[in-house]
Scaffold this active site. Structure first.
Site, PDB file in Angstrom:
ATOM      1  N   ASP A   1       3.856  -3.894  -5.812  1.00 19.88           N
ATOM      2  CA  ASP A   1       4.416  -5.193  -5.408  1.00 19.88           C
ATOM      3  C   ASP A   1       5.944  -5.129  -5.414  1.00 19.88           C
ATOM      4  O   ASP A   1       6.608  -5.610  -4.486  1.00 19.88           O
ATOM      5  CB  ASP A   1       3.961  -6.302  -6.366  1.00 19.88           C
ATOM      6  CG  ASP A   1       2.536  -6.765  -6.074  1.00 19.88           C
ATOM      7  OD1 ASP A   1       2.018  -6.436  -4.983  1.00 19.88           O
ATOM      8  OD2 ASP A   1       1.943  -7.442  -6.927  1.00 19.88           O
TER       9      ASP A   1
ATOM     10  N   GLU B   1       0.832  -1.218   0.000  1.00 15.80           N
ATOM     11  CA  GLU B   1       0.000   0.000   0.000  1.00 15.80           C
ATOM     12  C   GLU B   1       0.861   1.260   0.000  1.00 15.80           C
ATOM     13  O   GLU B   1       0.573   2.226  -0.696  1.00 15.80           O
ATOM     14  CB  GLU B   1      -0.933   0.026   1.220  1.00 15.80           C
ATOM     15  CG  GLU B   1      -2.058  -1.000   1.184  1.00 15.80           C
ATOM     16  CD  GLU B   1      -2.908  -0.888  -0.069  1.00 15.80           C
ATOM     17  OE1 GLU B   1      -3.223   0.244  -0.490  1.00 15.80           O
ATOM     18  OE2 GLU B   1      -3.223  -1.940  -0.656  1.00 15.80           O
TER      19      GLU B   1
HETATM   20 ZN   LIG Z   1      -2.503  -2.253  -4.654  1.00 18.06          ZN
END
Ligand SMILES: [Zn+2]
Length: 463
Positions: free
Chosen positions: A398, A306
């Site tokens: 990611d 996030e």
């Molecule tokens: Zn995301």
């Protein structure tokens, strides 16, 4: 210089408006046909996806993590959801078609005009009339969706063990949402119409300014005033998770102000985490369901992802793109705003005084609704484009978490979430590109693996 650009733009818009206002163009048929084609495309996609639920084995990336039982459950849940959206799309198509064919838009305008008369309101009060019209239309179009929503929560989600809501909570939610929609939506709409009324065809910059202000205010109002009406946010208690998240935020210089847990489990078993707030004061919200399902290290890895979004300023970039889309839509609307042919084809009789005054202006709100119907098919394309972008952002976030050395925890957290949420193990490529803002889990796991290997090779070269 600026003035001449504005003038030529204005000239172009006027010319296009003239071309678009051709009585030979049957706008109603254009809308009906394009909406049938869009629905046919969506049904085709759903059918492609439905075939994925017949596959007997999970994809190789998930094979060692998912039990046979969970796999069968996920396939059954996915099949039910996809069937549901297929039937709903067909139902909405038929309903939309019936609304157009019955000339409901025009009829409601005349009916609410009669109410204005009864109430002793002058026909020139177009904005009041517009509010009555839209409210009635919303009631008409919401009623058919109630059984669908009920079925989704209390039959479909219930059957697969996700529904935690009660009938009472569900009814309260529906009432609260409706009241909020009216309390916030109607004044915004009234201002929207007033701005166009005052500014005429050159309304675009004024309206943009207004809508940007509304969006920014909503971002501030929503978490403080609206979300608490539905959910409870409590500060995350002291402990391992809190320390981990605070350290992570400090390391990345993320301006963390509050750290909350949200009682998502009140309604649903699905889980998540997100952040919001002003650039200098951010708040992180973690679903209680996520905390139950994952270890503190895994929740931290999810937040690492996030905060990757934050670090790459993804939300701001998306917000800017939305504004660009809004600007294009409004500029195109300024071409259609007085289009007689559009009004005529939807049953607004040019001989009948539309606002009660012969030859009076066409109501802006109806022009806007009809214009949206004409514009709707381009949403299909926009969907693909926006999702292509958000997928890219997901890969970047990611990668960010991987750089923080959280690959293992993120992978195991994502796999757990995927399995616990009974997300579809297999996804049709095209279906996923159209519907999903995120890449599929196998795609994400593969990308993380590739990234780690690339860094390894690079690292060895550096040595
Ligand atoms: Zn995301």
């Amino acid at each position: 210089m600026v003035a001449s650009i504005v003038d030529s733009l204005d000239g172009a818009i006027n010319h296009l408006a003239y071309l678009a206002d051709d009585p030979r163009i049957d706008y109603q048929s254009v809308v009906v046909w394009s909406s049938f084609l869009t629905t046919a495309f969506e049904v085709w996609l759903n059918r492609r996806q439905l075939r994925q639920y017949d596959k007997p084995k999970p994809p190789p990336e998930l094979a060692s993590h998912i039990s046979d039982d969970k796999f069968r459950k996920a396939q059954a849940y996915g099949r039910d959801k996809t069937r549901y959206s297929l039937f709903k799309a067909v139902f909405n198509q038929i309903l939309g078609w019936a609304i157009i064919r019955s000339r409901l838009y025009a009829k409601l305008w005349y009916v609410t005009g009669g109410w204005m008369d009864t109430l002793g309101l002058a026909p020139s009060r177009t904005i009041v009339h517009s509010m009555m019209w839209i409210s009635t239309l919303v009631v008409f179009s919401t009623i058919p969706s109630i059984p669908w929503n009920y079925y989704y929560t209390f039959v479909l989600e219930e059957k697969h063990g996700f529904n935690k809501s009660t009938l009472k909570l569900w009814i309260m939610d529906q009432i609260k949402s409706t009241v909020l929609l009216a309390a916030i939506g109607l004044p915004i709409l009234a201002a929207f119409l007033k701005i166009i009324e005052l500014a005429g065809r050159r309304f675009v910059p004024w309206l943009m300014l207004f809508l940007i202000t509304v969006q920014l205010s909503m971002q501030m109002i929503y978490p403080t005033f609206i979300q608490p009406l539905f959910n409870k946010l409590t500060p995350l208690p002291e402990g391992e998770l809190r320390t981990r998240v605070e350290n992570l935020a400090a390391k990345l210089k993320f301006p963390l102000n509050h750290l909350y847990v949200i009682d998502g489990s009140k309604r649903s078993g699905h889980s998540n985490a997100y952040f919001y707030g002003l650039p200098w004061s951010k708040h992180i919200v973690i679903y209680d369901t996520l905390m139950e399902q994952s270890s503190p290290a895994e929740v931290e890895a999810v937040l690492g992802h996030e905060l990757g979004h934050w670090s790459y300023t993804h939300p701001t970039k998306l917000l800017l793109i939305i504004q660009l889309h809004l600007l294009t839509t409004l500029t195109t609307f300024s071409i259609f705003i007085h289009n007689r042919a559009l009004f005529d084809s939807f049953g607004f009789d040019p001989q009948l005084a539309i606002t009660g005054v012969a030859g009076g202006p066409q109501p802006i709100i109806i022009g806007f609704m009809l214009f949206q119907l004409v514009l709707e098919p381009q949403d299909t394309v926009v969907n693909f484009l926006i999702h292509a972008l958000t997928r890219k952002y997901e890969y970047q976030a990611d990668e960010f978490a991987v750089k923080l050395d959280k690959k293992e925890d993120l992978a195991s957290a994502l796999i757990k979430l995927h399995i616990d949420n009974l997300s579809a193990p297999h996804n049709d490529k095209l279906y996923s590109m159209y519907h999903h803002s995120h890449p599929t889990l196998p795609e994400r796991l593969r990308a993380m693996e590739t990234y780690v290997r690339a860094v390894d090779v690079q690292g060895k070269k550096d040595l």
